[in-house]
Every structure is written in structure tokens, then in C-alpha cells.
Design an enzyme around this catalytic site. Structure first.
Site, mmCIF file in Angstrom:
data_model
loop_
_atom_site.group_PDB
_atom_site.id
_atom_site.type_symbol
_atom_site.label_atom_id
_atom_site.label_comp_id
_atom_site.label_asym_id
_atom_site.label_seq_id
_atom_site.Cartn_x
_atom_site.Cartn_y
_atom_site.Cartn_z
ATOM 1 N N GLY A 38 0.818 -1.197 0.000
ATOM 2 C CA GLY A 38 0.000 0.000 0.000
ATOM 3 C C GLY A 38 0.854 1.250 0.000
ATOM 4 O O GLY A 38 0.613 2.175 0.767
ATOM 5 N N HIS A 39 1.874 1.269 -0.871
ATOM 6 C CA HIS A 39 2.758 2.425 -0.982
ATOM 7 C C HIS A 39 3.519 2.371 -2.299
ATOM 8 O O HIS A 39 3.438 1.390 -3.031
ATOM 9 C CB HIS A 39 3.745 2.475 0.195
ATOM 10 C CG HIS A 39 4.672 1.308 0.244
ATOM 11 N ND1 HIS A 39 4.395 0.176 0.980
ATOM 12 C CD2 HIS A 39 5.868 1.084 -0.345
ATOM 13 C CE1 HIS A 39 5.385 -0.690 0.839
ATOM 14 N NE2 HIS A 39 6.291 -0.157 0.035
ATOM 15 N N SER A 40 4.261 3.433 -2.560
ATOM 16 C CA SER A 40 5.150 3.533 -3.707
ATOM 17 C C SER A 40 6.479 4.089 -3.208
ATOM 18 O O SER A 40 6.568 4.546 -2.073
ATOM 19 C CB SER A 40 4.534 4.476 -4.745
ATOM 20 O OG SER A 40 5.380 4.628 -5.868
#
Length: 138
Positions: A53-55
Site C-alpha cells: 500500500g505504498h510507492s
């Protein structure tokens, strides 16, 4: 080292032995397009839970299912790509700039991640709306 611009599956070396097989990764190996600065692994993920749930702005990653299986979902701002990892001698290369989530973990699965950078909170994009703004130029 070879440079990849898109996510891709990388075949890692496999040494067959009747006592058990061996796979390895070394810095300077042409298969991995970055020097390894950090390694971490996720395990004991409860049924139905997800991770990620991130970049990342800068970090490149190689994600390997060292045990069991799970799905990696990557979004570039336009389309989703889905990869099921279940072989310890295949890794998914993820360049920076992709939103990633992991789900569908099997019992006993272990997700090992090799990264090109040491941990820095500044490298993370943790809000999806912020990611969409950054990815708008793609």
C-alpha cells in the site's frame, strides 16, 4: 548491471542437489539491476490480510516468495498488473514509481524483499491520492 524500466520476473540461479536446492543473489550480479542495500522479509501474515500500500520515489526492489505464495499488484497510474509469486528462484523486479500491494498470502508464506536503498521514510509515498498526482505525468 542490466537496467530494467518495467516490472519483470527475473530468473535467479538455481543449484540442484538431492539434499535440497540452493538459490542465491550477489551484488554485482548482472541479473539484479541494483546494488543491494537492504533486505527484509514479511511472514505470518494472517489470512485475508494484505501488505504494501505504498510507492517509492527512488528504491528499486526484487520481491521473492521464499516460501509459499502471494500476489503482488502493481499500478503505474494507468493500469494494474498482477503477479503471483510462488517459486523461490524467481523474483519480481519493481522499479520506483509503482504503487504496490500484496495479498492472497498462503499459510506459511515468506516474502523477501531486496532493495536498492537503506530505509528512509522520505522515499515512501503512502497516500494513494498523492501517488496519483505524482503518476499523472506518465
Amino acid at each position: 548491471m542490466e537496467q530494467y524500466k518495467e516490472p519483470c520476473i527475473i530468473d535467479l540461479p538455481r543449484i540442484y542437489d538431492p539434499r535440497g536446492n540452493l538459490t542465491f543473489v550477489e551484488n554485482g550480479q548482472s541479473l539484479i539491476p541494483f546494488a543491494i542495500e537492504r533486505v527484509y522479509w514479511t511472514y505470518d501474515v494472517p489470512a485475508g490480510e494484505g501488505r504494501g500500500g505504498h510507492s517509492h520515489h527512488e528504491a528499486q526492489e526484487l520481491i521473492v516468495a521464499t516460501s509459499g505464495s502471494f500476489r503482488v499488484n502493481l499500478f503505474d497510474g494507468k493500469e494494474w498488473r498482477h503477479y503471483t509469486l510462488n517459486l523461490p528462484y524467481k523474483g519480481l523486479y519493481v522499479p520506483p514509481g509503482y504503487w504496490r500491494t500484496l495479498d492472497n498470502f498462503s499459510s506459511g508464506s515468506v516474502c523477501m524483499v531486496l532493495t536498492s536503498t537503506a530505509y528512509s521514510e522520505d522515499d515512501y509515498v503512502r497516500e494513494f491520492d498523492e501517488f496519483l498526482k505524482l503518476a499523472g505525468g506518465r
